[in-house]
Scaffold this motif. Sequence first.
Motif, PDB file in Angstrom:
ATOM      1  N   ARG A 187       0.835  -1.198   0.000  1.00 19.23           N
ATOM      2  CA  ARG A 187       0.000   0.000   0.000  1.00 19.23           C
ATOM      3  C   ARG A 187       0.873   1.252   0.000  1.00 19.23           C
ATOM      4  NH1 ARG A 187      -4.487   1.908  -1.656  1.00 19.23           N
ATOM      5  NH2 ARG A 187      -5.941   2.651  -0.125  1.00 19.23           N
TER       6      ARG A 187
ATOM      7  N   ARG B  60     -10.082   5.256   6.809  1.00 15.60           N
ATOM      8  CA  ARG B  60     -10.427   5.083   5.399  1.00 15.60           C
ATOM      9  C   ARG B  60     -11.075   3.719   5.177  1.00 15.60           C
ATOM     10  NH1 ARG B  60      -6.012   6.008   0.863  1.00 15.60           N
ATOM     11  NH2 ARG B  60      -6.825   4.648  -0.743  1.00 15.60           N
TER      12      ARG B  60
ATOM     13  N   ASP C  63      -3.273  13.054   0.521  1.00 15.45           N
ATOM     14  CA  ASP C  63      -1.947  13.284   1.085  1.00 15.45           C
ATOM     15  C   ASP C  63      -1.492  14.737   0.984  1.00 15.45           C
ATOM     16  OD1 ASP C  63      -0.128  11.642   2.602  1.00 15.45           O
ATOM     17  OD2 ASP C  63       1.362  12.270   1.128  1.00 15.45           O
TER      18      ASP C  63
ATOM     19  N   THR D  86      -1.600  11.455   7.199  1.00 15.06           N
ATOM     20  CA  THR D  86      -1.114  12.031   5.952  1.00 15.06           C
ATOM     21  C   THR D  86       0.339  12.460   6.127  1.00 15.06           C
ATOM     22  OG1 THR D  86      -1.688  14.321   6.455  1.00 15.06           O
ATOM     23  CG2 THR D  86      -3.439  12.939   5.481  1.00 15.06           C
TER      24      THR D  86
ATOM     25  N   LEU E 194       1.058   4.500  -2.571  1.00 14.50           N
ATOM     26  CA  LEU E 194       0.982   5.889  -2.132  1.00 14.50           C
ATOM     27  C   LEU E 194       2.161   6.687  -2.676  1.00 14.50           C
ATOM     28  CD1 LEU E 194      -0.478   8.011  -0.509  1.00 14.50           C
ATOM     29  CD2 LEU E 194       0.770   7.257   1.506  1.00 14.50           C
TER      30      LEU E 194
ATOM     31  N   GLU F 122      -4.799   7.179  -7.859  1.00 11.83           N
ATOM     32  CA  GLU F 122      -3.777   8.226  -7.886  1.00 11.83           C
ATOM     33  C   GLU F 122      -4.318   9.595  -7.476  1.00 11.83           C
ATOM     34  OE1 GLU F 122      -0.795  10.316 -11.130  1.00 11.83           O
ATOM     35  OE2 GLU F 122      -1.791   8.459 -11.635  1.00 11.83           O
TER      36      GLU F 122
ATOM     37  N   ASP G  29      -5.608   9.515  -3.663  1.00  7.02           N
ATOM     38  CA  ASP G  29      -4.485   9.490  -2.730  1.00  7.02           C
ATOM     39  C   ASP G  29      -3.711  10.803  -2.765  1.00  7.02           C
ATOM     40  OD1 ASP G  29      -4.970   6.957  -1.660  1.00  7.02           O
ATOM     41  OD2 ASP G  29      -3.733   5.944  -3.159  1.00  7.02           O
TER      42      ASP G  29
END
Length: 168
Positions: free
Chosen positions: A2, A112, A161, A104, A6, A154, A157
């Motif tokens: 994962r 989530r 972030d 984050t 990210l 994409e 995330d």
Amino acid sequence: MRHLGLLIALAGCNDPGRPTEIHELGTLEYELPAGWQAQEQVSHGRRIVVWSPTHNPRKETITLVRSEPLPALTKAGAAAVSQHLAAAQLALRGRFMPATTFKTSHGLAGARMEGSFTPAGVTQPYGRVHAVVVDGDSLVHVLYTAQQPDASLETFDGVLDTLQRKGA
């Protein structure tokens, strides 16, 4: 694995060949790829921003919702926020994985969930990823919904972030 996804997502958001734009929601700012369009509304004291790409064959959106102040919930910790998130998915009558917690890159804590549901009046299921980030005494919901979800997530995330307090 994962974490690798990210990192790839962050690399895509920071790719100079893929311009992004900074947007604000309350005390936070975040980035989205240039060319996404917003529809804003206020409902029950919540500011809601629904983003979608100009060309949208996947029928995807990213929605950000800032809650009213919820000091008891935000102070209760990650388990309570995860339960709140799971309860929010029940209304969808879909299939969702258990909530996971995260931070984050800017230190905001959240939870989530990922899954799918079939919207009213539609026969094909949609993919959904729903994250909740604690910002002071409020929650910021970040939702990705798509008829044909992007497997890399994409953009979702990247938005999640890049969430940070203004001026940080």
